[in-house]
Design an enzyme around this catalytic site. Structure first.
Site, PDB file in Angstrom:
ATOM      1  N   HIS A 470      28.418  32.491  33.925  1.00  0.00           N
ATOM      2  CA  HIS A 470      28.829  33.350  35.030  1.00  0.00           C
ATOM      3  C   HIS A 470      30.331  33.489  35.219  1.00  0.00           C
ATOM      4  CE1 HIS A 470      27.275  34.824  39.210  1.00  0.00           C
ATOM      5  NE2 HIS A 470      28.058  35.708  38.621  1.00  0.00           N
ATOM      6  N   TYR A 586      23.487  34.788  51.771  1.00  0.00           N
ATOM      7  CA  TYR A 586      24.527  35.301  50.885  1.00  0.00           C
ATOM      8  C   TYR A 586      23.965  36.488  50.110  1.00  0.00           C
ATOM      9  CZ  TYR A 586      28.084  35.104  47.119  1.00  0.00           C
ATOM     10  OH  TYR A 586      29.093  35.389  46.221  1.00  0.00           O
ATOM     11  N   SER A 588      25.507  39.309  47.359  1.00  0.00           N
ATOM     12  CA  SER A 588      26.686  39.650  46.568  1.00  0.00           C
ATOM     13  C   SER A 588      26.943  41.149  46.614  1.00  0.00           C
ATOM     14  CB  SER A 588      26.479  39.202  45.115  1.00  0.00           C
ATOM     15  OG  SER A 588      27.582  39.546  44.322  1.00  0.00           O
ATOM     16  N   THR A 599      33.623  40.073  43.475  1.00  0.00           N
ATOM     17  CA  THR A 599      32.549  40.167  44.463  1.00  0.00           C
ATOM     18  C   THR A 599      33.044  39.767  45.847  1.00  0.00           C
ATOM     19  OG1 THR A 599      31.812  37.893  44.045  1.00  0.00           O
ATOM     20  CG2 THR A 599      30.754  39.652  42.769  1.00  0.00           C
TER      21      THR A 599
END
Length: 803
Positions: A470, A586, A588, A599
């Site tokens: 990531h 959360y 994104s 982001t």
């Protein structure tokens, strides 16, 4: 071995007549072709950088400007107002016979200076235009006059035929929000989940922060925003990803799936050959910047910086901090099969191998009977270990097996040829999809090189998947590449009637090189320890895939609502039913409207969403009352999403303020509390049809089933979702089995129930109405509803292991 003789271009020998050198013509030819390819690549990169640097102008515009100046000069007009004469005076005097040449050079220099000034003006004008975000804040379908004017001006200044990086110099920098606004929004976001006492204490900490420290930290942040390309993205990459010491597996990787219903060929080597060829075609287009930039509304460009590190990239472990190693080129892939590592070349004679040749090479690896060396089979488990541990072991490994390690880390990407099948099966559709997701996210803990930018996984039945690290980029970037790969290998490259890649094999290609690992004894225990930890982490992940097919994007569109907001509010309802409480959520959101943006967080658990959820659980509330609250919650979520995309979010600003406070050795109880918050519900929408390479309406079975990621908290959920065409939504849910508070299958059932309950509030969804709304009773209609999506065409193209 035969390939060992080709490793050098000459062989020296001593004879009675002295030293002799025997040159190897084939190897020298390969050296020449490799150098030629390198020079072509450098020249192509230079030319592309030049084109993107002058965009939205073009070299043709310079020629037009130069010709106009020459024509004016010929007509005895001086458009330079005397500057060209001064330039001529500065040029060397080559004699009277070269007087005309001096005039041409003066005109060329003046045209170049004027051209450069015009390019600079265009860049500034376009940057100012792209800084306007009023269009983003307007209601969908209601465009104001200023926005229409803005669109017209953007069309004028945007140029024609942009390359991938053409807009990079014109993108605005991400703004630093007002610290007062950020703190106010933060307090608003935590109000629904905190008790009155906790909220009052948090508000006191916030006011103390604003009074004592905020202005100083904000000043440093603004200073960085004026100097750096982006005030937060480099710190986000470093402190969130590269400085994290947790294992990458589950914690910092995500996966992407193949087509849900279709497997184009059951031959593992053939599918691998086409997929690798398609990926390298994408890399070729990427290097030449032939991939068009992503444009919102067909006009507003997004930042393309993250595309640079898709290929030839490895995250190298460090004791305190990792770093990203990116090579400009690589002509091989690293392949793992049955515990053995191979170095497989992807080019021959300066050209990319054909899909059939790549299939041949993969088949050679599959047919190789050689056993794995001691501990080689589990070596990759080290990449799933804590980063500090892996860094220490890698130092020893680099000394003992430098060549093999370099072959893996220097590869274009990693390929894992799994010995097991995967994908949707007839016998147990739900369990097979869950196992498929788990195999992509974690595998067996030792069959993925998690440090590589991505690992292509090819299962024994021809099913594909992707495991992505990531730190180097976010999901839309790898999703763009994956969409191109699936469409290209299936619709453009295709397969023969017997399932092989089209074309002919190349028997002259050398065998893939088996990598030799000289593993010292002290590494053996480290591998065993890493494998044990990887298995514990892998077995603790509970993955569940929910294909929901009773309605999709088209139904939500008929309700005149944002599809993403619809899902987010439904997730709040589902999670409340699952846990009986609200939590920090959360979502994104991308900030690629700005240079090097990545982001921002949308805090989806709003007061408006909570009011709707409570109403849905209150049997005294009527459907119209619930519907009104739902629309208010959707509007609030849309406002938060648009604010995040326009650089006015909460979390990245607070994160950057926290980093500055650590640099200055300032203790802020408020920022420390914010930094320590746990996201018990982490969500993300998977982008789809970014490239429109085929019409999903004409090929409804050729839809990817999306992808997922691990939970951000030990007692939380990770939920991703993808809109598959107009009539299906697939959810990927993950949690930890060790937690007594979570259950991925239980949440999946709540999500399905919540979707139906929300849909039943609308006139178009009255047929979804159930007798006991909010009761959590199972409705079996949609448990296998997705099976009806299968058509006769898709049945014929599926393998025996597919549904």
């Amino acid at each position: 071995m035969a390939e060992a003789h080709q490793a050098v271009g000459f062989r020296p020998s001593l004879t009675s007549d002295g030293a002799e050198v025997e040159l190897s013509a084939p190897v020298l030819q390969e050296i020449y072709l490799s150098g030629l390819r390198s020079w072509k690549r450098h020249l192509s990169r230079f030319w592309n950088d030049f084109l993107t640097g002058v965009f939205p102008a073009s070299p043709l515009s310079w020629l037009f400007l130069f010709s106009a100046i020459q024509l004016a000069w010929f007509l005895q007009l001086d458009p330079s107002l005397g500057l060209m004469e001064k330039i001529k005076e500065l040029l060397p005097d080559w004699g009277g016979q070269h007087h005309g040449l001096r005039g041409v050079l003066a005109a060329a220099l003046f045209a170049s200076c004027l051209w450069g000034a015009l390019i600079f003006t265009l860049h500034v004008a376009l940057r100012l235009l792209l800084s306007y975000h009023g269009w983003l804040l307007e209601p969908h379908g209601a465009m104001s006059s200023p926005t229409k004017t803005w669109l017209a001006l953007v069309r004028i200044f945007s140029g024609r035929h942009p390359m991938l990086f053409s807009y990079q110099r014109s993108l605005p920098r991400q703004p630093v929000p007002s610290v007062q606004d950020t703190v106010r929004k933060y307090l608003e976001s935590v109000r629904p989940i905190l008790s009155d006492e906790d909220f009052d204490w948090t508000a006191v900490l916030a006011q103390e922060f604003l009074r004592l420290q905020a202005s100083l930290l904000q000043w440093y942040l603004r200073l960085k925003s004026w100097w750096a390309s982006n005030y937060v993205s480099d710190w986000w990459e470093e402190f969130v990803y590269l400085r994290s010491r947790n294992p990458l597996m589950v914690n910092s990787n995500y996966y992407m799936m193949d087509f849900l219903y279709v497997t184009p060929t059951p031959l593992q080597a053939a599918r691998a050959g086409n997929a690798v060829h398609a990926l390298l075609l994408y890399r070729h287009r990427l290097n030449r910047q032939e991939i068009p930039p992503t444009l919102l509304m067909g006009m507003r460009p997004l930042c393309s910086a993250q595309y640079e590190k898709i290929f030839n990239t490895t995250r190298i472990p460090g004791v305190q901090k990792d770093y990203i190693r990116h090579l400009h080129d690589s002509q091989h892939v690293a392949v793992f099969h049955r515990g053995r590592f191979f170095r497989m070349g992807t080019h021959s004679r300066n050209s990319l191998l054909s899909p059939r040749a790549l299939e041949q090479q993969f088949q050679r690896i599959l047919d190789d009977p050689s056993p794995a060396c001691p501990h080689e089979e589990h070596l990759a488990a080290l990449t799933a270990a804590p980063r500090g541990t892996w860094a220490q072991v890698r130092t020893s490994l680099k000394t003992q097996a430098a060549e093999a390690l370099e072959a893996v880390e220097g590869a274009a990407f990693f390929v894992s040829l799994d010995a097991e099948p995967a994908g949707l099966t007839r016998e147990d559709p739900a369990a097979s999809l869950d196992a498929y997701a788990h195999a992509l996210l974690a595998g067996r803990g030792h069959d993925r090189w998690f440090d590589k930018s991505f690992t292509l996984i090819v299962f024994s039945n021809g099913k594909l998947g992707l495991s992505v690290e990531h730190s180097w980029a976010d999901c839309p970037i790898s999703g763009h590449m994956w969409e191109f790969t699936l469409a290209t290998e299936c619709f453009q490259l295709g397969y023969s009637t017997d399932g092989h890649c089209k074309g002919h094999p190349d028997p002259t290609l050398p065998q893939p090189q088996r990598l030799q690992w000289d593993l010292p004894d002290q590494i053996h225990s480290s591998i065993s320890l890493a494998l044990r930890g990887a298995k514990i982490l892998s077995e603790n992940v509970d993955c569940h895939v929910v294909p929901f097919s009773l309605f999709g994007k088209s139904f939500i569109r008929r309700c005149h609502l944002s599809s993403d907001s619809f899902i987010q509010i439904a997730l709040q309802l589902a999670h409340f039913r699952d846990r009986g409480q609200f939590c920090l959520t959360y979502e994104s959101a991308m900030t690629r409207l700005f240079l090097e943006g990545r982001t921002e967080t949308v805090r989806s658990c709003t007061r408006e969403a909570c009011n709707f959820v409570r109403a849905m659980e209150d049997k005294e509330k009527t459907d119209p009352q619930c519907l009104a609250l739902f629309r208010v919650a959707v509007d609030k979520h849309q406002a938060l999403l648009k604010a995040a995309m326009s650089g006015q979010g909460v979390d990245r600003h607070l994160f950057a303020l926290y980093i500055v406070s650590r640099f200055l050795h300032l203790q802020s109880p408020f920022l420390t509390q914010v930094h320590s918050e746990q996201w018990q519900l982490s969500t993300s929408q998977i982008p789809v049809q970014q490239m429109h390479l085929f019409d999903v309406h004409n090929y409804p079975d050729y839809v990817s089933s999306g992808g997922g990621f691990g939970p951000a908290d030990d007692h939380g959920y990770g939920v991703s979702y993808i809109f598959m065409g107009d009539g299906m939504i697939t959810f990927h849910i993950s949690s930890k089995k060790s937690s007594t508070k979570t259950d991925s299958h239980r949440l999946g059932q709540h999500i399905e129930d919540a979707l139906l309950d929300v849909a039943s509030l609308f006139q178009a969804g009255q047929h979804f109405k159930r007798r006991f709304r909010g009761s959590g009773k199972e409705n079996s209609r949609h448990r296998c509803g997705f099976l009806s999506r299968q058509t006769g065409a898709s049945k014929a193209s599926m393998t025996s292991t597919d549904f």
